[in-house]
Design a protein around this motif. Sequence first.
Motif, mmCIF file in Angstrom:
data_model
loop_
_atom_site.group_PDB
_atom_site.id
_atom_site.type_symbol
_atom_site.label_atom_id
_atom_site.label_comp_id
_atom_site.label_asym_id
_atom_site.label_seq_id
_atom_site.Cartn_x
_atom_site.Cartn_y
_atom_site.Cartn_z
ATOM 1 N N THR A 65 0.806 -1.231 -0.195
ATOM 2 C CA THR A 65 0.020 0.027 -0.023
ATOM 3 C C THR A 65 0.790 1.345 -0.121
ATOM 4 O O THR A 65 0.543 2.307 -0.839
ATOM 5 C CB THR A 65 -1.000 -0.032 1.216
ATOM 6 N N GLN A 66 2.013 1.414 0.910
ATOM 7 C CA GLN A 66 2.791 2.149 1.132
ATOM 8 C C GLN A 66 3.748 2.452 -0.465
ATOM 9 O O GLN A 66 3.505 3.592 -0.927
ATOM 10 C CB GLN A 66 3.723 2.202 2.068
ATOM 11 N N GLU A 67 3.953 1.616 -0.969
ATOM 12 C CA GLU A 67 4.561 1.603 -2.430
ATOM 13 C C GLU A 67 3.718 2.145 -3.469
ATOM 14 O O GLU A 67 4.227 3.012 -4.370
ATOM 15 C CB GLU A 67 5.160 0.510 -2.927
ATOM 16 N N CYS A 68 2.470 1.799 -3.371
ATOM 17 C CA CYS A 68 1.358 1.991 -4.440
ATOM 18 C C CYS A 68 1.085 3.598 -4.326
ATOM 19 O O CYS A 68 1.001 4.369 -5.081
ATOM 20 C CB CYS A 68 0.131 1.317 -4.428
ATOM 21 N N GLU A 69 0.964 3.889 -3.100
ATOM 22 C CA GLU A 69 0.786 5.209 -2.809
ATOM 23 C C GLU A 69 1.741 6.193 -3.175
ATOM 24 O O GLU A 69 1.510 7.435 -3.685
ATOM 25 C CB GLU A 69 0.330 5.682 -1.365
ATOM 26 N N ALA A 70 3.025 5.756 -3.145
ATOM 27 C CA ALA A 70 4.088 6.635 -3.490
ATOM 28 C C ALA A 70 4.173 6.849 -4.792
ATOM 29 O O ALA A 70 4.524 7.811 -5.460
ATOM 30 C CB ALA A 70 5.389 6.216 -2.778
ATOM 31 N N PHE A 71 3.924 5.743 -5.591
ATOM 32 C CA PHE A 71 4.148 5.342 -6.913
ATOM 33 C C PHE A 71 3.058 6.248 -7.591
ATOM 34 O O PHE A 71 3.285 7.287 -8.668
ATOM 35 C CB PHE A 71 3.956 4.085 -7.515
ATOM 36 N N PHE A 72 1.953 5.938 -7.311
ATOM 37 C CA PHE A 72 0.611 6.865 -7.759
ATOM 38 C C PHE A 72 0.656 8.196 -7.491
ATOM 39 O O PHE A 72 0.172 9.048 -8.155
ATOM 40 C CB PHE A 72 -0.549 6.311 -7.570
ATOM 41 N N GLY A 73 1.363 8.669 -6.413
ATOM 42 C CA GLY A 73 1.472 10.097 -5.869
ATOM 43 C C GLY A 73 2.348 11.008 -6.695
ATOM 44 O O GLY A 73 2.035 12.156 -6.994
ATOM 45 N N ARG A 74 3.294 10.065 -7.540
ATOM 46 C CA ARG A 74 4.180 10.698 -8.452
ATOM 47 C C ARG A 74 3.515 10.464 -9.835
ATOM 48 O O ARG A 74 4.398 10.953 -10.868
ATOM 49 C CB ARG A 74 5.563 10.163 -8.290
ATOM 50 N N SER A 75 2.580 10.358 -10.088
ATOM 51 C CA SER A 75 1.939 10.097 -11.216
ATOM 52 C C SER A 75 0.666 11.241 -11.521
ATOM 53 O O SER A 75 0.060 11.600 -10.565
ATOM 54 C CB SER A 75 1.126 8.774 -11.479
ATOM 55 N N ARG B 105 -12.326 6.729 -6.521
ATOM 56 C CA ARG B 105 -11.499 5.290 -6.670
ATOM 57 C C ARG B 105 -10.187 5.416 -6.848
ATOM 58 O O ARG B 105 -9.410 4.805 -6.368
ATOM 59 C CB ARG B 105 -12.465 4.675 -7.965
ATOM 60 N N LEU B 106 -9.626 6.252 -7.713
ATOM 61 C CA LEU B 106 -8.087 6.377 -8.168
ATOM 62 C C LEU B 106 -7.693 7.138 -6.958
ATOM 63 O O LEU B 106 -6.390 6.785 -6.547
ATOM 64 C CB LEU B 106 -8.047 7.192 -9.217
ATOM 65 N N ILE B 107 -8.202 7.859 -6.013
ATOM 66 C CA ILE B 107 -7.410 8.634 -5.006
ATOM 67 C C ILE B 107 -7.461 7.440 -3.901
ATOM 68 O O ILE B 107 -6.285 7.515 -3.234
ATOM 69 C CB ILE B 107 -8.683 9.865 -4.307
ATOM 70 N N LYS B 108 -8.204 6.432 -3.779
ATOM 71 C CA LYS B 108 -8.103 5.365 -2.960
ATOM 72 C C LYS B 108 -7.080 4.449 -3.181
ATOM 73 O O LYS B 108 -6.159 4.013 -2.162
ATOM 74 C CB LYS B 108 -9.423 4.529 -2.955
ATOM 75 N N HIS B 109 -6.326 4.540 -4.536
ATOM 76 C CA HIS B 109 -5.346 3.966 -5.081
ATOM 77 C C HIS B 109 -3.787 4.500 -4.854
ATOM 78 O O HIS B 109 -2.864 4.215 -4.717
ATOM 79 C CB HIS B 109 -5.261 3.399 -6.366
ATOM 80 N N GLY B 110 -3.985 5.920 -4.439
ATOM 81 C CA GLY B 110 -2.858 6.762 -4.153
ATOM 82 C C GLY B 110 -2.723 7.922 -4.994
ATOM 83 O O GLY B 110 -1.869 8.679 -4.578
ATOM 84 N N ALA B 111 -3.702 8.241 -6.219
ATOM 85 C CA ALA B 111 -3.603 9.184 -7.042
ATOM 86 C C ALA B 111 -3.945 10.506 -6.336
ATOM 87 O O ALA B 111 -4.745 10.573 -5.394
ATOM 88 C CB ALA B 111 -4.547 8.832 -8.198
ATOM 89 N N THR B 112 -3.329 11.569 -6.615
ATOM 90 C CA THR B 112 -3.473 12.697 -5.798
ATOM 91 C C THR B 112 -3.464 13.917 -6.996
ATOM 92 O O THR B 112 -3.700 15.313 -6.730
ATOM 93 C CB THR B 112 -2.192 13.007 -4.891
ATOM 94 N N SER B 113 -3.034 13.696 -8.135
ATOM 95 C CA SER B 113 -2.800 14.716 -9.293
ATOM 96 C C SER B 113 -3.874 14.125 -10.480
ATOM 97 O O SER B 113 -3.706 13.502 -11.122
ATOM 98 C CB SER B 113 -1.597 15.007 -9.688
ATOM 99 N N PHE B 114 -5.067 15.156 -10.915
ATOM 100 C CA PHE B 114 -5.744 14.756 -11.973
ATOM 101 C C PHE B 114 -6.023 15.959 -12.920
ATOM 102 O O PHE B 114 -6.283 17.134 -12.405
ATOM 103 C CB PHE B 114 -7.127 14.520 -11.211
ATOM 104 N N LYS C 104 -16.662 19.956 -5.539
ATOM 105 C CA LYS C 104 -17.187 19.317 -4.449
ATOM 106 C C LYS C 104 -16.030 18.306 -4.227
ATOM 107 O O LYS C 104 -15.576 17.932 -2.771
ATOM 108 C CB LYS C 104 -18.274 18.430 -4.598
ATOM 109 N N LEU C 105 -15.361 17.744 -4.994
ATOM 110 C CA LEU C 105 -14.229 16.660 -4.799
ATOM 111 C C LEU C 105 -13.174 17.356 -4.207
ATOM 112 O O LEU C 105 -12.469 16.758 -3.432
ATOM 113 C CB LEU C 105 -13.907 16.129 -6.146
ATOM 114 N N ARG C 106 -12.901 18.724 -4.652
ATOM 115 C CA ARG C 106 -11.696 19.352 -4.116
ATOM 116 C C ARG C 106 -11.874 19.797 -2.474
ATOM 117 O O ARG C 106 -11.004 19.509 -1.762
ATOM 118 C CB ARG C 106 -11.426 20.629 -4.737
#
Length: 384
Positions: free
Chosen positions: A169-179, A220-229, A282-284
């Motif tokens: 989970t930690q690795e995925c959050e870091a990876f998707f956080g840089r995506s 759903r993507l935020i739950k995977h660790g995504a932060t930039s859309f 609203k999402l923001r």
Amino acid sequence: MATKMRKLPSAVLLFLLVADLGWAWALIPSPSPAGLSARRYDSIFSFGDSYADTGNNPVVFAANSVFNLVTRPPYGSTFFGHPTGRNSDGRLIIDFIAQRLGLPLVPPSLAHNGSFRQGANFAVGGATALDAAFFHDGSDPGNKFPLNTSLGVQLQWLEALKPSLCRTTQECEAFFGRSLFFVGEFGVNDYHFSFPTKSLQEITSSVPDVIRTISMAIERLIKHGATSFVVPGTIPSGCMPQFTSYLAKDDPAEYNSTTGCREDYNNLGMHHNMLLQEALEKLRGRHPDAMIVYADLFGPIMDMVESPRKYGFEEDVLTNCCGRPGALICGDEGANLCEKPAARLFWDVAHLTEAAYRYIADGWLGSIDSPVLEIYLGYMYLLV
């Protein structure tokens, strides 16, 4: 001193949205090589339809030549020199953005055999936000169109790919956080597929369902660790040659007397975009740590329609370059082809030329050749 209001260019609007969250240099890189090397993102993941599809279409439609014209010349002729599965003569918006951020062109998830560590494109031509079941009324059990390549299905493709990208989970959050994640364009096909069987009022009533689906996908993507859309709105489909020439109505009252575009279809697009922007706001609010940027497709295309000379386009801006009315479809042998695709807005009956996509990408991200400082100073000027 009273603030003087004026319309902001798209690049400044995007800058303001991003700067408000402290991410300006991530999306608008410095013109220097050092600035590009200091970019925030390691990968790009994209979901959408033919406006973002970089090569999944030929895989999905392998057995259907009618929907697989993008595998034939002259598609891809301007930049790649051969068809790539893109619905254009060259690069799409997502291609220009990847190049601007110093990343490889985003590979199509269904047609790429290599690594996806630097991103994947799940977009498919003809894809809808809503699942395929929404479009089947049960009267024809054999009806398989549109194919089930909806936003939900594309999310499943990402989730199936995820174990090859990260493990914990930690690795995925870091990876998707840089995506950087592109969610859209979605909506056009949802509405177009409904035109033959539903009234415009019925179609308009489905817009909230489309918006809700897009919002749920971002959650759903935020739950995977995504932060930039980056979430594109829909296009002014009433200006497509598909509806202004090929499927034109006899009643001139349905068309704007200045632009020649169908008013009702464009009003539907504006309604979609208004609801989408409200949903993103609203999402923001629910996810203050996420950067969720609305990217305008409608405005730039309308500006090209209304002021073609400003972009170097020919005056018959609603006439497609490849496959004119009365001729064969673009991709068919013998189909008409204009001499200068760069002087046209529309490549075929529903898609833009590489030149048009470049203008839109420049508007979204700002030009590398223009220092961010100048944009910032322009913003400061607006506040005085």
